[in-house]
Structures are given as C-alpha cells and as structure tokens.
Design a protein around this motif. Structure first.
Motif, PDB file in Angstrom:
ATOM      1  N   MET A 184       4.852  -0.025 -10.265  1.00 29.85           N
ATOM      2  CA  MET A 184       4.996   1.164 -11.095  1.00 29.85           C
ATOM      3  C   MET A 184       4.755   0.866 -12.574  1.00 29.85           C
ATOM      4  N   VAL A 185       5.088  -0.362 -13.010  1.00 28.51           N
ATOM      5  CA  VAL A 185       4.921  -0.693 -14.428  1.00 28.51           C
ATOM      6  C   VAL A 185       3.648  -1.498 -14.684  1.00 28.51           C
ATOM      7  N   ASP A 186       2.818  -1.665 -13.673  1.00 24.61           N
ATOM      8  CA  ASP A 186       1.543  -2.366 -13.859  1.00 24.61           C
ATOM      9  C   ASP A 186       0.698  -1.782 -14.989  1.00 24.61           C
ATOM     10  N   PRO A 187       0.552  -0.439 -15.049  1.00 23.96           N
ATOM     11  CA  PRO A 187      -0.277   0.117 -16.137  1.00 23.96           C
ATOM     12  C   PRO A 187       0.243  -0.258 -17.527  1.00 23.96           C
ATOM     13  N   LEU A 188       1.552  -0.261 -17.715  1.00 21.63           N
ATOM     14  CA  LEU A 188       2.124  -0.637 -19.003  1.00 21.63           C
ATOM     15  C   LEU A 188       1.851  -2.107 -19.297  1.00 21.63           C
ATOM     16  N   HIS A 223      -0.855   5.833  -7.349  1.00 21.79           N
ATOM     17  CA  HIS A 223      -0.605   6.721  -8.497  1.00 21.79           C
ATOM     18  C   HIS A 223       0.498   6.149  -9.387  1.00 21.79           C
ATOM     19  N   ALA A 224       0.322   4.917  -9.818  1.00 19.63           N
ATOM     20  CA  ALA A 224       1.376   4.206 -10.557  1.00 19.63           C
ATOM     21  C   ALA A 224       1.744   4.920 -11.860  1.00 19.63           C
ATOM     22  N   ILE A 225       0.732   5.391 -12.593  1.00 19.74           N
ATOM     23  CA  ILE A 225       0.997   6.043 -13.885  1.00 19.74           C
ATOM     24  C   ILE A 225       1.819   7.315 -13.690  1.00 19.74           C
ATOM     25  N   LEU A 226       1.452   8.100 -12.690  1.00 14.65           N
ATOM     26  CA  LEU A 226       2.155   9.349 -12.421  1.00 14.65           C
ATOM     27  C   LEU A 226       3.620   9.076 -12.071  1.00 14.65           C
ATOM     28  N   TRP A 227       3.855   8.121 -11.208  1.00 15.78           N
ATOM     29  CA  TRP A 227       5.228   7.786 -10.822  1.00 15.78           C
ATOM     30  C   TRP A 227       6.006   7.209 -12.000  1.00 15.78           C
ATOM     31  N   PHE A 228       5.351   6.407 -12.802  1.00  8.86           N
ATOM     32  CA  PHE A 228       5.992   5.841 -13.992  1.00  8.86           C
ATOM     33  C   PHE A 228       6.483   6.946 -14.914  1.00  8.86           C
ATOM     34  N   LYS A 245       0.859  -1.187   0.000  1.00  9.06           N
ATOM     35  CA  LYS A 245       0.000   0.000   0.000  1.00  9.06           C
ATOM     36  C   LYS A 245       0.898   1.241   0.000  1.00  9.06           C
ATOM     37  N   GLY A 246       0.502   2.259  -0.723  1.00 10.01           N
ATOM     38  CA  GLY A 246       1.311   3.473  -0.716  1.00 10.01           C
ATOM     39  C   GLY A 246       1.068   4.327  -1.933  1.00 10.01           C
ATOM     40  N   VAL A 247       1.860   5.401  -2.043  1.00  9.66           N
ATOM     41  CA  VAL A 247       1.646   6.384  -3.103  1.00  9.66           C
ATOM     42  C   VAL A 247       1.899   5.796  -4.491  1.00  9.66           C
ATOM     43  N   ILE A 248       2.823   4.869  -4.586  1.00  2.00           N
ATOM     44  CA  ILE A 248       3.102   4.284  -5.900  1.00  2.00           C
ATOM     45  C   ILE A 248       1.944   3.397  -6.328  1.00  2.00           C
ATOM     46  N   ALA A 249       1.398   2.623  -5.394  1.00  2.00           N
ATOM     47  CA  ALA A 249       0.238   1.782  -5.725  1.00  2.00           C
ATOM     48  C   ALA A 249      -0.960   2.638  -6.109  1.00  2.00           C
TER      49      ALA A 249
END
Length: 589
Positions: free
Chosen positions: A261-265, A187-192, A181-185
């Motif tokens: 972080m790369v889940d959306p891709l 906002h994954a696209i933003l961090w990516f 859990k956290g900011v990367i989970a």
C-alpha cells in the motif's frame, strides 16, 4: 453538537482502522519461477537449490500468507536437508570408521580419504583435524565426536550453500511480496488515499471539539474511560500494538499488503519499493503528526508546549523520515542525523562504519558527526538545557510518547519500588550497550570475533533481539495502555541513562519549587510520565533532581499555584536552601 462531531470522528476512524487491519487478509499469493528469478537475481546457486525443492509452491495459489509461508518453509527445509545429506556420513560409513579407528591413534587420512566426493572429503579432513592422533577406547565416544563434526559441517555448508535462518526470513518476505496478488497490489495509490485519508479525517474530527473546551488541563474523564485507564479497550489496543511489533520484527511476510500500500510513497521518496520498516517509519510519522495536532490544541494556551510539540513533529518528519529516505534516493547511506549512540546501537557496527567510510566526504561527516554528538554534543547540551533538549524536543521515541502516548501518561507507576527497578534496568541496559560496542569495535580493529571470551557477533545479536526489538518496540510501545507512555524512555533507553547521569551531576537545568505554596493537589505527580512523585518534592520545597526527568514541563503547567518552574540558572542557585512555611525551615538540597 460537539459530542456528536466527536462520536462521528471516532466512528469514521474506527471504520478505516478496522479496514486497514483487515487488508492483511485481502488478495492471494501465487509464486512463479520468473518471480523467484527476479527476487533471487544474482543468487543463481540459491535460486537453483530453492526451485529444485519448490515444486509444491510454484504456480500454486494460496489464499493467505500463513499457508503460503508454511509452504515456503517446507521448501527451504527440504533444500537444507539436501545440503546436510550431501556432506553427511552414511550409517555404514560411520560404523566402518568406528570399527577401523577404535583403540588406536585416529587418522583422518585413513578415515576420510576414501570418501567418494572431493568437496565432502575436503570438509571432513578440515573439520576433523582436532581428532587426528587421538585414541578412542569406546565406540560411543568416537561416534559422538564424528556426529559433532557432521553437525558443524552441516551448519557451515548451510550458511555457505543453503539457507540459514536469517536468509530464510529475508527470502520469505521477498518472495511473499513478489507472490502477492490482489486489489491492493493493483490499486495501491487508491487504497493508500482511502485508508490513511479516512483514518486521519476521523482522528481530526474526533479531536476537533477540544477547540471548544476551556484552555488548560482537563482530565475529560480520563480515569473513567476504558481506553485510557486499563479497561478492555485499552488492553485490546495494547495487544494490537504488541502484535504489530512482533509481526514487524519477526514475521514481516504477513504484512505484505500493508507494505504494498505504501509502495507508491516509497518510490516517490527514494526511488524503490517499500520494505517493512519504511511502512513502520510512515506509520510512526503519521501518528506523531496527527496526535501532535491534538497536543497543539490541548496546549494552545502554553507557548512552551506548542513549540516543544512542533519541534518533535519537525524532527520526526524531516530528520527521522524524509532525509534518510532521500539520502537513499541519492545512493547515500540511510542516516538519521538526530539519532545518537547508544540509542542508535548499530552506529559502530562494522557494516555501518564501512558504509560511511566508503561514501566519501558525506560518509566521513556522518561518522564524525555521530562521534561528536556522543562525546561533545550530549554533555554540552545537557549542561545548558538538561536532557529535555533531546528527550522532549528531538527524540523520535520521546516524540511518539508525547503525542500518541500522551493519553496514557498518568498510568506511569510512581512507587518507590518502580523507581528502584527503573534505576537498575536503565543503567543495566547502558552498561550492556557499552560492553557490546566495545566488543564490536574490538572485532572491527582486530578481526577477532572473541572479546573476553564472548563472541561479539552473538553479543550484538542478543542486544538487538532483547533490547532493540523486544524492549524498545514490543514492550516500549505496546505497553503504553498498561504502564504509561514512557516505558522505554524510563526503564530501557541507554541514551536516556547517559543524559540523566550528566543532568543529575552537571547541569544548569532543574525544575525548581516555590516552597510553601504547594497545596498537595497531586496534579504534578499524576501527569508525570516518568513516574516521579513530584508532589513529594514540592511539599518539601525541594528541586526535582531525579536523573529520569525529561523536562517536559507538564507538572509545571498543571500546577494551580505556580509552585514548579523550569529553570536554567547557575548551578549554585540549585544548592541554596529553600525556606518554606511560617517557621522558615531550611531543607538541604
């Protein structure tokens, strides 16, 4: 101004690289019973067993992956202890059996027929068959055999009902990803976009001034820079690469934030969330592309090197990354059409063959394509073009070496001792791969796991660990800053050994020399990434006949006198004596 831009680029890249590294410490881990159910869906027995021993993990918050996975390890260990206790003999039962069965023919019916649980009784009756009828004269000998059976039963039941080490490793990663859990989970696209965009921008700015330097080779203080000549920065970078590969192969649960972080891709490409090796494929491809741009700038005066660089970039992006992922989106087997056995050492593994055979026409094509490449494609292509067609134009390992590893090419050892080690190790790995594959196929067609007295499953496990993980990954890439960019290609790649054997004895390709023109500047040897002392050949007017030569052509490009030439010609041409010097001394091939 150019130096300012370069420094700004280096600073930007460093900031985002350090931000990327630090993200593994972002966020918390909190595992719920619902989350366990989602990850262990369809594994009801395992789920029940795990939850019965995971009270200290469920709904608890952990601030880092180390403490969280330690708690998971404890839960798995307790679950396995329950399995062991279920099938173990109590100390009283053990001593009773020893007292009753000593100095007489051992009877498994008498010894185990009274065990309270039917399944426990059945396992002991099965595993102790070999003891039936034997006579034990000492309690120590009988106790040793009983405890050996107990250990074998425990191992078998853990594999069947509990969690063996392979399962534990897989579940730890899956549960860690579920618990993260956290900011990367969130906002994954933003961090990516932030991290990868910033790192790429910094890298491009850093290499931009190369456009304004003189065309042709320029050492740019290569032998003075800490990063490129075994200095502190180079050692730190190498240590990071080594650590990255160790975590990737053996402890992927600690890189969950990077994977998230790369889940959306991953979802966009194959319709499912990313795994550790999707992350690796993405990073690998990104490095080849960005550093490939550097190579295009560096070699902008050489059509050959520009085309070669564009080729490895194309094959990495399309064949190694995009096509296999899209195949998975279409519910087809993951398949890299450019990867060839024995580099693709799992190609003939039973699960791969079954997977291809069960996927209809496409699967059959994959199987036939892979076999044709090995038996026909390799010798035919090497005959006409040398091993460069693969090692310098197609291969992903070679592509990373030629792009990300290019700043370290001068670090390859050119000594005779290194050459002797190289020949022993690279051909040794090829022999190992052949024996392992024969054993695997023997098991596939006969269902026997023993080949020449060797367990084929253990053999493939040893190969995968020592060669596939440690040699190819940890050493092959992690040692770039210490041993040059072709450590794996030179010392370990079994396909390179196969290609080299064909090239050495039956190929139209050679790097030829224009005898008498060499001024012994040493550029060719310095820049040979395969550790070949090219100058030694050039001084004697001899063609480069080393099997390890990948035909990259850099030695030819950096030669100020045009002594070296990449040549595809009749084989007879290479056997013609070359005249050098004023006395026209003839040297044999």
């Amino acid at each position: 101004m150019q130096k300012v831009i370069s420094k700004i680029g280096l600073g930007v890249f460093t900031v985002f690289f350090l931000l990327f590294v630090s993200t593994v410490f972002f966020g918390d881990y909190q595992l719920t019973e619902t989350g366990v159910g989602l990850r262990m869906e369809g594994q009801q027995e395992h789920k029940t067993l795990f939850l019965s021993h995971a009270a200290q993990v469920i709904d608890q918050t952990y601030t880092n992956s180390i403490s969280f996975t330690a708690a998971l390890d404890d839960a798995f260990e307790k679950a396995n202890e329950t399995i062991q206790d279920t099938y173990a003999l109590s100390s009283n039962t053990l001593e009773t059996i020893i007292g009753e069965q000593l100095n007489k023919q051992f009877s498994i019916q008498e010894a185990f027929g009274r065990l309270d649980k039917e399944e426990k009784r059945s396992q002991w009756m099965t595993y102790a068959q070999w003891m039936d009828g034997r006579t034990y004269e000492t309690p120590e000998a009988l106790r040793e055999d009983l405890l050996l059976n107990q250990e074998n039963i425990a191992e078998a039941m853990i594999r069947e009902k509990g969690f063996d080490q392979h399962q534990i490793d897989a579940w730890k990663y899956a549960l860690a990803k579920e618990a993260y859990k956290g900011v990367i989970a969130d906002h994954a696209i933003l961090w990516f976009l932030l991290i990868y965009g910033g790192a790429v921008l910094g890298g491009l700015l850093y290499m931009l001034p190369l456009l304004f330097t003189a065309e042709g080779i320029n050492q740019h203080h290569t032998f003075r820079q800490s990063m490129t000549y075994r200095g502190v920065l180079g050692i730190i970078f190498g240590a990071f690469l080594i650590l990255f590969y160790i975590v990737l192969y053996f402890y992927p649960e600690h890189m969950v934030p990077w994977v998230r972080m790369v889940d959306p891709l991953s979802i966009a490409l194959k319709g499912s969330e990313a795994g550790p090796f999707f992350l690796y494929g993405w990073l690998y491809t990104l490095c080849v592309v960005v550093m490939g741009i550097r190579m295009l700038i560096k070699w902008r005066d050489s059509k050959y090197h520009k085309v070669r660089t564009l080729s490895v970039m194309f094959f990495q992006v399309s064949f190694a990354f995009l096509i296999p992922e899209i195949l998975q989106l279409l519910n087809k087997p993951y398949f890299d059409f450019k990867n060839i056995w024995p580099l693709d050492y799992t190609f003939f593994f039973d699960y791969r063959i079954d997977q291809m055979l069960s996927n209809g026409t496409l699967g059959i094509f994959m199987l036939v394509w892979g076999i044709i490449l090995v038996l026909v494609g390799v010798p035919l292509m090497v005959y006409f073009f040398g091993k460069r067609w693969y090692c310098s134009w197609v291969c992903g390992c070679g592509g990373l070496a030629e792009t990300l590893g290019d700043p370290y090419r001068h670090l390859s050892d050119k000594s005779l001792k290194a050459w002797k080690i190289e020949r022993f190790t690279v051909h040794g790995v090829l022999v190992f791969a052949i024996i392992m594959t024969i054993g695997v196929l023997y098991t596939y067609f006969t269902s026997s796991s023993s080949f020449l007295g060797i367990n084929t499953y253990s053999l493939r496990g040893v190969y995968g660990f020592l060669i596939g993980s440690i040699f190819a990954g940890v050493v092959g890439t992690g040692f770039y800053p210490m041993m040059g960019n072709r450590v794996w290609c030179r010392f370990g790649c079994p396909l390179a050994a196969y290609l080299g054997i064909v090239q050495r004895f039956k190929s139209r390709f050679r790097i030829t020399t224009n005898g008498g023109q060499c001024i012994s500047c040493g550029n060719c040897s310095t820049y040979c990434e395969m550790g070949i002392d090219v100058r030694w050949y050039a001084q004697r007017g001899q063609n480069i006949v080393r099997a390890s030569c990948v035909g990259c052509g850099v030695c030819s490009a950096v030669c100020p006198r045009g002594v070296l030439k990449l040549e595809n010609s009749d084989e007879e041409r290479f056997n013609t004596p070359i005249l050098i010097g004023n006395d026209s001394v003839e040297l044999p091939h």
